[in-house]
Design an enzyme around this catalytic site. Structure first.
Site, PDB file in Angstrom:
ATOM      1  N   ASP A  20     -10.925   5.763  10.765  1.00  0.00           N
ATOM      2  CA  ASP A  20     -10.209   6.821  10.044  1.00  0.00           C
ATOM      3  C   ASP A  20     -10.108   8.048  10.947  1.00  0.00           C
ATOM      4  OD1 ASP A  20      -9.372   8.781   8.285  1.00  0.00           O
ATOM      5  OD2 ASP A  20     -11.333   8.956   7.294  1.00  0.00           O
ATOM      6  N   ASN A  22      -8.375  10.960  10.151  1.00  0.00           N
ATOM      7  CA  ASN A  22      -8.126  12.260   9.526  1.00  0.00           C
ATOM      8  C   ASN A  22      -9.095  12.609   8.394  1.00  0.00           C
ATOM      9  OD1 ASN A  22      -7.282  10.479   7.645  1.00  0.00           O
ATOM     10  ND2 ASN A  22      -5.176  11.219   7.494  1.00  0.00           N
ATOM     11  N   ASP A  24      -9.844  11.183   5.594  1.00  0.00           N
ATOM     12  CA  ASP A  24      -9.578  10.906   4.172  1.00  0.00           C
ATOM     13  C   ASP A  24     -10.339   9.667   3.678  1.00  0.00           C
ATOM     14  OD1 ASP A  24      -8.192   8.847   5.323  1.00  0.00           O
ATOM     15  OD2 ASP A  24      -6.265   9.286   4.356  1.00  0.00           O
ATOM     16  N   ASP A  28      -6.687   4.283   9.619  1.00  0.00           N
ATOM     17  CA  ASP A  28      -5.256   4.542   9.822  1.00  0.00           C
ATOM     18  C   ASP A  28      -4.830   4.153  11.240  1.00  0.00           C
ATOM     19  OD1 ASP A  28      -6.246   6.692  11.396  1.00  0.00           O
ATOM     20  OD2 ASP A  28      -6.378   7.935   9.573  1.00  0.00           O
ATOM     21  N   ASP A 198       1.591 -14.816   5.408  1.00  0.00           N
ATOM     22  CA  ASP A 198       0.748 -14.927   4.219  1.00  0.00           C
ATOM     23  C   ASP A 198       1.191 -16.104   3.346  1.00  0.00           C
ATOM     24  OD1 ASP A 198      -1.315 -13.397   2.658  1.00  0.00           O
ATOM     25  OD2 ASP A 198       0.281 -13.365   1.157  1.00  0.00           O
ATOM     26  N   HIS A 320     -10.527 -11.040   5.998  1.00  0.00           N
ATOM     27  CA  HIS A 320     -10.644 -10.070   4.906  1.00  0.00           C
ATOM     28  C   HIS A 320     -10.756 -10.726   3.536  1.00  0.00           C
ATOM     29  CE1 HIS A 320      -6.575 -11.395   5.149  1.00  0.00           C
ATOM     30  NE2 HIS A 320      -6.345 -10.899   3.956  1.00  0.00           N
ATOM     31  N   ASP A 321     -10.670 -12.058   3.477  1.00  0.00           N
ATOM     32  CA  ASP A 321     -10.782 -12.750   2.187  1.00  0.00           C
ATOM     33  C   ASP A 321     -12.090 -13.510   2.042  1.00  0.00           C
ATOM     34  OD1 ASP A 321      -8.218 -12.019   1.340  1.00  0.00           O
ATOM     35  OD2 ASP A 321      -7.300 -13.785   2.258  1.00  0.00           O
TER      36      ASP A 321
HETATM   37  C1  NOJ Z   1      -3.699 -14.137   1.210  1.00  0.00           C
HETATM   38  C2  NOJ Z   1      -4.221 -12.810   1.670  1.00  0.00           C
HETATM   39  O1  NOJ Z   1      -5.016 -13.004   2.800  1.00  0.00           O
HETATM   40  C3  NOJ Z   1      -4.961 -12.208   0.512  1.00  0.00           C
HETATM   41  O2  NOJ Z   1      -5.679 -11.057   0.886  1.00  0.00           O
HETATM   42  C4  NOJ Z   1      -3.974 -11.915  -0.591  1.00  0.00           C
HETATM   43  O3  NOJ Z   1      -4.656 -11.466  -1.726  1.00  0.00           O
HETATM   44  C5  NOJ Z   1      -3.159 -13.161  -0.968  1.00  0.00           C
HETATM   45  N1  NOJ Z   1      -2.726 -13.902   0.170  1.00  0.00           N
HETATM   46  C6  NOJ Z   1      -1.928 -12.786  -1.734  1.00  0.00           C
HETATM   47  O4  NOJ Z   1      -1.024 -12.150  -0.867  1.00  0.00           O
END
Ligand code: NOJ
Length: 543
Positions: A20, A22, A24, A28, A198, A320-321
């Site tokens: 980050d 700035n 907040d 970014d 995606d 990230h999932d």
């Molecule tokens: C896969 C992405 O990696 C995930 O973060 C997202 O929630 C779903 N697709 C829907 O776009």
């Protein structure tokens, strides 16, 4: 000519949690720019950015409201252009996230579609209900609950394979295809290297018949996963767009792709590589609600099958999932660093393009679980609702299970140093920090030759230097015991990799005890003898 993606390593930046600039509390683009030297020193050459587009952030950017503008918290299009040119100066390429199975419900197209306006109404999938109050079919969303939302003004339902705030685009409509081609060209012309697409094998719904089975999520997927129409669309995108940009990469996020289907995606230039999920499910039960005891042999079986069956793989253990790999496949207690290094060895020596998720190179942990009401993750909240309301699971247990789905935890801000805000922000971070509160951070790991970070640097360098490691064939050795043992072979040269993912020593089979070769890298001190120590890993150039 070898493509960059065949030789190099990808680093995934989750921009909101990277740096980050700035104060907040949200990462970014200028923050990313300030860390490019760090990324260059790590040795990665391709940066994949999770979505940075304008979005109401219902699904943290995987709900795009405008593909041509940057989210104001991230910066501006000028910042983005600067990120691009600064990365280029350092020999790094940028991969964008392409989210086109759905848009946000705040996208202008959808707002107009809701008013029944042509041509936008047909950009989405609207259908009449079976009868009053009953959706067009029984499909369930990937985030659980019905996959249809009723619009009283139109007396129609629209399809959303994810949240109701993420209406699905209608890929039967040629205008949608042309819009997406336009988006692709816009970024490719800026010099973007490619896209991580995606849920790309869900975009084309072959029919809208009822789904079979009892799935609480994804019911109906037999009608839209990896369909013939899906293959045709990807071929069309290659023909009409990508083929004009010889130096590019298309990476698919693909659900339930078996080996023949995966090969097919690669064969006709539909995708250059794809993410599979099978290896990430080896320690999950009940769709992920319950974590099972991790058995390394199971992971090895799935990985080795794909290694042998598919020409090229996208290799990852984190993103990230997914909750961080260290608490899942490694050991966060007495073997934290060595197990992080063992997993790194596996990640960077399998055949395919390795993906490092920000912080993985430090051995980062998840943020601690918190109450589901505090979670910003729409999937987690929706799954909790299912657990409580439909499955009647008692609150305490449902909350505990929901924690395993809470993606906020693996999105904890990057730990740059030990100061307040961990060098991520001077303000209040938008998400809680990882559970070790930044003891593993870039500044401290840079000081030690023995850190996880130092090991990643060595491995990345080694992978580039040794043709066997980035281009060699995969040759599995031990496939029965508990050991990961395989060779990467290029012509007459070969490199042997041996990894123990157990917290106890592992005796080597006799034929591996007397190998002749030079140790290129190992994650423990001492000589390689008849066994590997707990989480030991070694890479040996065979003579
Ligand atoms: C896969 C992405 O990696 C995930 O973060 C997202 O929630 C779903 N697709 C829907 O776009």
């Amino acid at each position: 000519m070898k493509q960059t993606w065949e030789e190099e390593v990808v680093y995934q930046i989750y921009p909101r949690s990277f740096c980050d600039s700035n104060g907040d509390g949200v990462g970014d683009i200028p923050g990313i720019i300030s860390k490019l030297d760090y990324l260059a020193s790590l040795g990665v050459k391709i940066l994949w950015l999770s979505p940075i587009y304008k979005s109401p952030l219902f699904d943290m950017g995987y709900d795009v409201a405008d593909y041509y503008s940057i989210h104001e918290q991230m910066g501006t299009m000028e910042d983005f252009d600067r990120l691009f040119s600064e990365s280029k100066k350092r020999g790094m390429k940028i991969v964008m996230d392409l989210v086109v199975n759905h848009t946000s419900n705040e996208h202008e197209w959808f707002k107009r579609a809701l008013r029944g306006e042509a041509p936008y109404h047909d950009y989405y999938v609207f259908r009449k209900g079976k009868k009053k109050g009953v959706p067009p079919n029984n499909w369930t969303s990937m985030f659980t609950g019905p996959a249809w939302e009723y619009v009283p003004e139109l007396d129609e339902w629209y399809l959303h394979l994810y949240d109701a705030a993420q209406p699905d685009l209608n890929w039967h409509n040629p205008a949608v295809k042309e819009e997406v081609k336009k988006i692709l060209r816009f970024y490719l012309d800026k010099g973007v290297y490619g896209f991580r697409c995606d849920v790309i094998n869900q975009i084309y719904k072959e029919s809208y018949a009822n789904g079979k089975g009892l799935n609480a999520s994804g019911k109906g997927m037999e009608h839209y996963l990896s369909t013939e129409g899906n293959h045709r669309i990807l071929q069309e995108l290659y023909r009409d767009v990508f083929s004009a940009y010889p130096d590019h990469v298309v990476i698919g996020e693909t659900l339930n792709v078996d080996i023949p289907t995966g090969e097919r995606f690669l064969r006709d230039h539909e995708l250059d590589m794809f993410f599979t999920f099978e290896h990430m499910n080896v320690d999950k039960a009940l769709g992920g609600g319950i974590m099972k005891k991790f058995r390394p042999e199971k992971l090895r079986k799935v990985l080795f099958d794909y290694q042998q069956g598919v020409r090229w793989n996208a290799i990852y253990f984190e993103n990230h999932d997914q909750l961080r790999s260290l608490p899942r496949f490694g050991n966060t207690k007495e073997y934290r660093d060595i197990s992080a290094k063992a997993l790194a060895t596996l990640l960077l020596t399998l055949k395919g393009t390795p993906f490092i998720y920000q912080g993985q190179e430090l051995g980062m942990l998840n943020a601690p679980g918190r109450d589901v009401d505090e979670s910003l993750d729409c999937a987690c909240r929706s799954i909790y609702k299912l657990l409580r309301k439909s499955l009647h699971i008692p609150t305490g247990l449902a909350k505990k299970m929901a924690c395993n789905f809470d993606r906020d935890r693996c999105r904890a801000p990057m730990a740059w140093n030990e100061e307040r805000g961990l060098g991520f922000t001077s303000g209040k971070a938008w998400l809680p920090f990882a559970e070790d509160d930044g003891t593993h951070n870039v500044a401290s790991e840079e000081k030690s030759e023995d850190s996880v970070l130092a090991y990643y640097r060595k491995l990345i360098r080694l992978r580039r230097e040794r043709i066997e490691l980035h281009a060699g064939e995969f040759d599995p050795l031990d496939t029965r015991g508990s050991l990961f043992a395989y060779r990467r072979v290029s012509g007459k040269d070969s490199v042997l990799i041996m990894i123990n993912l157990y917290a106890k020593p592992l005796a080597l089979p006799r034929y591996l005890q007397s190998v002749h070769g030079k140790v290129l890298l190992q994650n423990y001190s001492g000589k390689l003898e008849g066994s590997l120590p707990p989480y030991g890993a070694a890479i040996i150039a065979l003579e």
